[in-house]
Design an enzyme around this catalytic site. Structure first.
Site: not given
Ligand code: IDP
Ligand code: MG
Length: 155
Positions: A11, A51, A87, A93, A104, A114, A128
């Site tokens: 990100k 999203y 994951r 999160t 994270r 994050n 996605e």
């Protein structure tokens, strides 16, 4: 165990903090395969597509502002149970709650900033991947050392 594909983003905060290499290393060290990668600028339209499940939530305007604020690095990661393996590697999160040892948990303290996105299911991953990549941008290949990273009955 099925080989899966998952959509990963570094990100904007991860790009700005120069964590691209660190995050790619964590994925490579885990033994998963990168089969597509590019840097791009997310637009508000792309954010709403990606999203879609969050567009009506109160935090969505802040999330969109964040995700368009600098480039991202999009990747497709492939391997046995790649969706859940990523994951687990990514962590919860909220960086303040994410376990040490996760990406994270090791590099952040924010719920919004994050650093990394990972698809939450095979269905989400397929959706996605279709948003971020054309078929011609995906490079599936045999790894020369593949037989040393997973037993045959695990693939
Ligand atoms: P995930 O990335 O762990 O799957 P989601 O609940 O799908 O988490 O949320 C998507 C992204 O939206 C999060 O990674 C985070 O950047 C942001 N986010 C989630 N919940 C909040 C919130 O309550 N406030 C602000 N941003 C949030
Ligand atoms: Mg999610």
């Amino acid at each position: 165990m099925a080989s899966e594909r998952t959509l990963i983003l570094v990100k904007p905060d991860g790009v700005q903090r120069k964590l691209i290499g660190t995050i790619v290393s964590r994925i490579e060290n885990k033994g998963l395969n990168l089969i597509a990668m590019k840097m791009l600028q997310v637009t508000p339209e792309l954010s709403k597509q990606h999203y879609a499940e969050h567009v009506e939530k109160t935090f969505y305007p802040d999330l969109e502002g964040f995700i368009v604020s600098a480039p991202v690095v999009a990747m497709i990661v492939e391997g046995p149970e790649a969706v859940s393996v990523m994951r687990t590697l990514i962590g919860s999160t909220n960086g303040r709650e994410a376990a040490p040892g996760t990406i994270r948990g090791d590099y952040g303290t924010s719920r919004q900033m994050n650093m990394i996105h990972g698809s939450d299911s095979v269905e989400s991953a397929n959706r996605e991947i279709g948003i971020y990549f054309k078929d011609t941008e995906i490079c599936s290949y045999d790894l020369a050392l593949g037989s040393w990273t997973c037993a045959r009955d695990e693939l």
